[in-house]
Design a protein around this motif. Structure first.
Motif, short mmCIF file in Angstrom:
data_model
loop_
_atom_site.label_atom_id
_atom_site.label_comp_id
_atom_site.label_asym_id
_atom_site.label_seq_id
_atom_site.Cartn_x
_atom_site.Cartn_y
_atom_site.Cartn_z
N GLY A 89 10.12 -10.76 10.70
CA GLY A 89 9.67 -11.81 9.78
C GLY A 89 8.64 -12.72 10.45
N THR A 117 10.29 -20.51 12.19
CA THR A 117 9.04 -20.84 11.49
C THR A 117 8.51 -22.17 12.02
OG1 THR A 117 9.77 -19.66 9.54
CG2 THR A 117 8.03 -21.28 9.22
N THR A 211 14.74 -8.39 7.69
CA THR A 211 15.96 -8.31 8.50
C THR A 211 17.19 -8.73 7.68
OG1 THR A 211 14.56 -9.13 10.30
CG2 THR A 211 16.93 -9.09 10.71
N LYS A 212 16.96 -9.55 6.67
CA LYS A 212 18.05 -10.20 5.93
C LYS A 212 18.41 -9.37 4.69
CE LYS A 212 17.14 -13.07 9.23
NZ LYS A 212 16.29 -14.24 9.07
C1 LIG Z 1 15.21 -14.83 9.78
C2 LIG Z 1 14.20 -15.62 9.05
C3 LIG Z 1 12.86 -15.61 9.43
C4 LIG Z 1 12.36 -14.86 10.66
O1 LIG Z 1 12.50 -13.49 10.52
P1 LIG Z 1 12.77 -12.47 11.76
O2 LIG Z 1 12.91 -11.17 11.08
O3 LIG Z 1 13.99 -12.94 12.45
O4 LIG Z 1 11.58 -12.57 12.63
C5 LIG Z 1 11.96 -16.32 8.66
N1 LIG Z 1 12.36 -17.04 7.58
C6 LIG Z 1 13.65 -17.08 7.21
C7 LIG Z 1 14.02 -17.89 6.01
C8 LIG Z 1 14.61 -16.39 7.91
O5 LIG Z 1 15.88 -16.46 7.54
#
Ligand SMILES: *Cc1c(COP(=O)(O)O)cnc(C)c1O
Length: 392
Positions: A89, A117, A211-212
């Motif tokens: 992300g 972020t 990732t989420k």
């Molecule tokens: C996890 C997350 C990110 C960063 O993403 P990664 O895949 O860990 O680099 C950015 N924004 C939000 C809202 C997140 O939950």
């Protein structure tokens, strides 16, 4: 792309979300009929004569068919024109920043932004001459006041925010950004495209940590960008290749595999979150439950307008202060103590000491008695029994 692919390619734009999730971005392989995009573990491609590329593939940083399939599906689900997949992300965010920000420029960011972020803007972009001002995304006037017309190139919002689940009104924020000549970027990680499509509400760029919820199984790190505007798409295409923070074909495959079940998973995440919220709301050791689905949540009306449902993230505060919050996190057994979110398994964490430790002592600090839940898709009764035990 071969003649045959052209003839059989279906336009999925008019199809429902779950149909697009399963079919958009990929036609069964013309050579074998493979229903699922193969994992093209190749860095380079044979050319039919110099410059004679098959399907436009030249080198896998620039393009890889496994990634192309994922990118097509992402674009279709966000109702965008072009999707881009990244190694994380934050890689997606960095690529957006370098595509649309310039030294001397300015960005408005959420005052409760995802920690990574915030760190990217505060510790990296700033060094390269891009200033930032935090503003509450739930307060359209505050965001408007933070915009510097002529200097602000981006208004960056998350909605719901992490971990306080504040809601930003995407349509109003897009109007204010555009009036000042800025772009609206929405981090749609918490809602996922199943619950909210920011591009349809006027946003210019959607970013995700795939990732989420998009990946959904806590087995892959990835990111995404989706846009409608083709000039913006060209800028992202250029920077995706120039910076090179792309996912490998295995990661693209896993993310795409997860994406196909996003709709059914999100409905179950929402069902379970509603049950957990109902339980926590009545519990004597809980001082506040934060969930956009609650009538008393200040962003409830806006969330009800722009989201299909209210999501799987729930935050709450306990009456016993930080020590109690830490004990609840450590005593939970079905809820796994860990960072991240959006997987099929329920997770519990203490933002102050974990995900948001990097913003301690800044304006973005979160309450010490706050617990964040990523409610998974297990049996709801087991989740409630676990929280009951952990709170006791
Ligand atoms: C996890 C997350 C990110 C960063 O993403 P990664 O895949 O860990 O680099 C950015 N924004 C939000 C809202 C997140 O939950």
């Amino acid at each position: 792309m071969s003649e045959q692919q052209h003839r059989t390619e279906h336009n999925w734009k008019a199809s429902g979300f779950e149909t697009r999730a399963i079919h958009a971005g990929y036609e069964p392989d013309p050579m074998t009929g493979a229903v699922i995009p193969p994992i093209y573990a190749t860095s380079t491609y044979k050319q039919d004569g110099v410059g004679g590329l098959r399907g436009g593939y030249e080198y896998s940083r620039s393009g890889n068919p496994t990634r192309t399939a994922l990118e097509g599906a992402l674009a279709a689900l966000e109702e965008g024109e072009r999707g881009f997949a990244f190694a994380s992300g934050l890689a997606a965010e960095d690529t957006v920043i370098r595509s649309v920000c310039r030294p001397g420029g300015h960005v408005v960011i959420p005052d409760d932004a995802y920690g990574g972020t915030y760190r990217l803007f505060d510790k990296v972009a700033k060094v390269w001459g891009v200033e930032h001002s935090p503003a509450a995304v739930s307060d359209v006037d505050a965001v408007r006041a933070a915009i510097r017309p002529g200097q602000t190139s981006v208004v960056w919002v998350e909605t719901p925010t992490n971990p306080l689940l504040n809601i930003g009104e995407i349509e109003a924020l897009a109007g204010d950004a555009h009036e000042a000549g800025a772009l609206l970027v929405v981090d749609n990680t918490f809602a996922s495209p199943y619950l909210q499509q920011p591009l349809t509400l006027g946003a210019d760029i959607v970013v995700h940590s795939t990732t989420k919820y998009v990946g959904g199984h806590s087995d892959v790190v990835g990111g995404a960008v989706v846009v409608r505007d083709l000039e913006l798409a060209d800028a992202i295409t250029f920077h995706q290749n120039a910076l090179g923070a792309v996912p490998g074909p295995f990661d693209a495959f896993l993310t795409h595999r997860g994406l196909k079940t996003l709709g059914v998973r999100m409905d179950r995440h929402c069902d379970n979150a509603e049950r957990v919220v109902e339980f926590l709301t009545g519990h004597p050791a809980v001082s506040q439950v934060i969930y956009p689905g609650l009538q008393e949540h200040p962003g409830h009306a806006v969330a009800a307008r722009q989201m299909k449902r209210f999501g799987g993230m729930v935050s709450f505060r306990v009456t016993g202060g930080e020590a109690h919050a830490l004990a609840v996190c450590e005593n939970a057994e079905v809820f796994t103590l860990g960072e991240s979110l959006g997987g099929v398994e329920s997770l519990i964490e203490h933002p102050g000491r974990m995900t948001h430790a990097s913003v301690a002592g800044t304006d973005l600090e979160v309450p010490a008695d706050l617990i964040r839940l990523s409610v998974g898709i297990e049996s709801a009764d087991d989740l409630i029994a676990d929280l009951d035990r952990a709170l006791g």
